[in-house]
Write a protein that holds these residues in place. Sequence first.
Motif, mmCIF file in Angstrom:
data_model
loop_
_atom_site.group_PDB
_atom_site.id
_atom_site.type_symbol
_atom_site.label_atom_id
_atom_site.label_comp_id
_atom_site.label_asym_id
_atom_site.label_seq_id
_atom_site.Cartn_x
_atom_site.Cartn_y
_atom_site.Cartn_z
ATOM 1 N N ARG A 144 -1.959 0.788 7.612
ATOM 2 C CA ARG A 144 -1.562 -0.622 7.603
ATOM 3 C C ARG A 144 -2.259 -1.384 6.476
ATOM 4 N N LEU A 145 -3.567 -1.140 6.333
ATOM 5 C CA LEU A 145 -4.306 -1.816 5.269
ATOM 6 C C LEU A 145 -3.846 -1.340 3.890
ATOM 7 N N GLN A 146 -3.525 -0.027 3.772
ATOM 8 C CA GLN A 146 -3.040 0.483 2.501
ATOM 9 C C GLN A 146 -1.694 -0.141 2.135
ATOM 10 N N GLY A 147 -0.808 -0.220 3.138
ATOM 11 C CA GLY A 147 0.488 -0.854 2.879
ATOM 12 C C GLY A 147 0.344 -2.322 2.522
ATOM 13 N N ARG A 198 2.092 -5.352 -5.472
ATOM 14 C CA ARG A 198 3.453 -5.547 -5.984
ATOM 15 C C ARG A 198 3.796 -7.034 -6.074
ATOM 16 N N ARG A 199 3.294 -7.793 -5.124
ATOM 17 C CA ARG A 199 3.539 -9.225 -5.175
ATOM 18 C C ARG A 199 2.917 -9.841 -6.435
ATOM 19 N N GLU A 200 1.687 -9.407 -6.755
ATOM 20 C CA GLU A 200 1.034 -9.924 -7.956
ATOM 21 C C GLU A 200 1.734 -9.450 -9.220
ATOM 22 N N ILE A 201 2.212 -8.173 -9.199
ATOM 23 C CA ILE A 201 2.964 -7.675 -10.365
ATOM 24 C C ILE A 201 4.232 -8.485 -10.560
ATOM 25 N N ALA A 202 4.935 -8.734 -9.430
ATOM 26 C CA ALA A 202 6.180 -9.527 -9.540
ATOM 27 C C ALA A 202 5.883 -10.928 -10.043
#
Length: 330
Positions: free
Chosen positions: A210-213, A220-224
């Motif tokens: 869960r923590l890894q996900g 990915r949010r920061e990349i986006a």
Amino acid sequence: MGGFIFVPLLIVGFFILLAGFFTVKQQTAAIVERFGKFHSIRHSGLQLKIPLIDRIAGRINLKIQQLDVIVETKTKDDVFVRLKISVQFQVLDQKVYDAFYKLENPHDQITSYVFDVVRAEVPKMKLDDVFERKDDVAIAVKAELNEAMSTYGYDIIKTLVTDIDPDIQVKAAMNRINAAEREKVAAEFEAEAERIKIVAKARAEAESKRLQGQGIADQRREIARGLEESVDVLNNVGINSQEASALIVVTQHYDTLQSIGEETNTNLILLPNSPQAGSDMLNNMIASFVASNQIGEQMKKQNKEKGIVPKKRVRRESPPRPEEGEDLNY
């Protein structure tokens, strides 16, 4: 002459008088008979009797005594067992006469009653019940003995079942059953401990995933968000969104290749991972070789039309080494 006779008579009389005194120990009673008939009971201390007339018929122990009786009998489930019954008894002070004259051998009498009671009570019980209800057997023995022995001046203080010894084969079977039961309990505890460890490990792995996900989602949010900002910057200089996206993808591709190339000890090779990757790679290589040959033939044809002859490489030979002592000046 008379003096010689008087001295022996005096000595004899002294010893006869001395024989009239006797002592009785503490917690003991002495039975005195006169001419073979009961006369009196003497207790502890210095006592006097008539010499040659009275005699001590016997002594009775007034202390608490213990008699151990071993009885072998059969239980309700047909198991032979040996019981050790300890009987504590005492002669009553006021019934010393009965204890001395009415009963010849009290130990044999008590043993007989113990055998009778035990062999009447134990066959009604199973082997496990004999161990659990041994106090009931002791109480039954005490009640029977009190009723029977009180007539003879004996008081039963207490009865105890001090040992229960089944047959050897039965004991071995009971030990095997006990060992198997304990192994079963141990196995259940071990299984429960293993289950707890598995559950704890599964919960830990679930929490880790869960923590890894969550971390990947945040990445990915920061990349986006960064890509969005990059597209906005490119749009501000006149590049549309499609061209900006393509430019970003190409830039990330070459940045990745550059970061891989910076590692001197890397053995990583980037290959396409689609199902047709192998055939596509082979086709691309063949197409590259064909295109390279066609370009080469076209360049030769153009050079021939222009009259350009390719230069031949001339091999320059080095002058011979002078031998030792030869003059090189011409």
